[in-house]
Design a protein around this motif. Structure first.
Motif, PDB file in Angstrom:
ATOM      1  N   THR A  79       0.516  -1.029  -0.435  1.00 53.98           N
ATOM      2  CA  THR A  79      -0.305   0.263  -0.111  1.00 53.98           C
ATOM      3  C   THR A  79       0.626   1.534   0.098  1.00 53.98           C
ATOM      4  N   PRO A  80       0.365   2.555  -0.332  1.00 56.93           N
ATOM      5  CA  PRO A  80       1.067   3.832  -0.350  1.00 56.93           C
ATOM      6  C   PRO A  80       1.804   3.616   1.106  1.00 56.93           C
ATOM      7  N   GLU A  81       1.180   3.127   2.526  1.00 56.92           N
ATOM      8  CA  GLU A  81       1.318   3.697   3.344  1.00 56.92           C
ATOM      9  C   GLU A  81       3.063   2.609   3.517  1.00 56.92           C
ATOM     10  N   ASP A  82       3.206   2.237   2.684  1.00 55.24           N
ATOM     11  CA  ASP A  82       4.313   1.020   2.700  1.00 55.24           C
ATOM     12  C   ASP A  82       5.502   1.695   1.741  1.00 55.24           C
ATOM     13  N   THR A  83       5.089   2.855   2.240  1.00 53.59           N
ATOM     14  CA  THR A  83       6.685   3.959   1.169  1.00 53.59           C
ATOM     15  C   THR A  83       7.268   4.258   1.688  1.00 53.59           C
ATOM     16  N   GLY A  84       8.695   4.111   1.795  1.00 52.07           N
ATOM     17  CA  GLY A  84       9.804   4.300   2.740  1.00 52.07           C
ATOM     18  C   GLY A  84      10.779   3.978   2.062  1.00 52.07           C
ATOM     19  N   VAL A  85      12.262   4.359   2.919  1.00 56.29           N
ATOM     20  CA  VAL A  85      13.727   3.674   2.818  1.00 56.29           C
ATOM     21  C   VAL A  85      13.664   2.342   3.874  1.00 56.29           C
ATOM     22  N   TYR A  86      14.007   1.322   3.117  1.00 60.30           N
ATOM     23  CA  TYR A  86      13.921  -0.048   4.425  1.00 60.30           C
ATOM     24  C   TYR A  86      15.300  -0.052   4.332  1.00 60.30           C
ATOM     25  N   TYR A  87      15.637  -0.261   6.022  1.00 60.79           N
ATOM     26  CA  TYR A  87      16.574  -0.066   6.173  1.00 60.79           C
ATOM     27  C   TYR A  87      17.073  -1.921   6.796  1.00 60.79           C
ATOM     28  N   CYS A  88      18.054  -2.347   6.589  1.00 63.83           N
ATOM     29  CA  CYS A  88      18.706  -3.967   7.244  1.00 63.83           C
ATOM     30  C   CYS A  88      19.779  -3.579   8.297  1.00 63.83           C
ATOM     31  N   ALA A  89      19.207  -4.704   9.195  1.00 63.90           N
ATOM     32  CA  ALA A  89      20.362  -4.152  10.379  1.00 63.90           C
ATOM     33  C   ALA A  89      20.404  -5.196  10.982  1.00 63.90           C
ATOM     34  N   SER A  90      21.966  -5.544  11.579  1.00 64.92           N
ATOM     35  CA  SER A  90      22.412  -6.711  11.920  1.00 64.92           C
ATOM     36  C   SER A  90      22.893  -6.374  13.783  1.00 64.92           C
ATOM     37  N   ARG A  91      21.911  -7.814  14.445  1.00 67.95           N
ATOM     38  CA  ARG A  91      22.874  -8.168  15.487  1.00 67.95           C
ATOM     39  C   ARG A  91      23.499  -8.914  15.939  1.00 67.95           C
ATOM     40  N   SER A  92      24.747  -8.535  16.828  1.00 69.10           N
ATOM     41  CA  SER A  92      25.698  -9.264  17.213  1.00 69.10           C
ATOM     42  C   SER A  92      25.588  -9.821  18.458  1.00 69.10           C
TER      43      SER A  92
END
Length: 126
Positions: free
Chosen positions: A87-100
């Motif tokens: 949906t348009p509400e999903d628009t954005g910059v998507y970031y991936c992150a690691s938890r060590s």
């Protein structure tokens, strides 16, 4: 140096699907948890999904439950985010992150993640 790199973003229409990928380079561990967050202009960074080191446990933010699926392929050092019924509400910059850490669990708290990618833009038009 550990560096997650996202890919797979783009411009889609409402109702479409996308699959994001996050490949981590450097000295990583299959015992790390992985997470996805997103940020729309003017908004705080928001939790989307996370997966434990084993892949057994997953967490999802309320707005994406039932539509998004997180998975991991440790042989490829890659985590995926399958996004359906966008949906348009999903628009954005998507970031991936690691938890060590050893046998790291999934977390919704962005401050518990140590390494972040540069992000990939997802735009959903109505």
């Amino acid at each position: 140096q550990v560096q997650p790199v996202e890919s797979g973003g783009g411009l889609v229409q409402a109702g479409d699907s996308l699959r994001l990928s996050c490949t981590v380079s450097g000295r990583t561990s299959s015992r790390w948890a992985m997470g996805w967050f997103r940020q729309a202009p003017g908004n705080e960074r928001e939790f989307v999904a996370a997966i434990s080191w084993s892949g057994t446990y997953t967490l999802y933010g309320n707005p994406v439950k039932g539509r998004f699926t997180i998975s991991r392929d440790d042989a490829e050092k890659t985590t995926y985010l399958q996004m359906n019924s966008l949906t348009p509400e999903d628009t954005g910059v998507y970031y991936c992150a690691s938890r060590s850490g050893r046998f790291a669990q999934a977390s919704t708290d962005r401050y518990e993640y140590d390494f972040w990618g540069q992000g990939t833009q997802v735009t959903v038009s109505s």
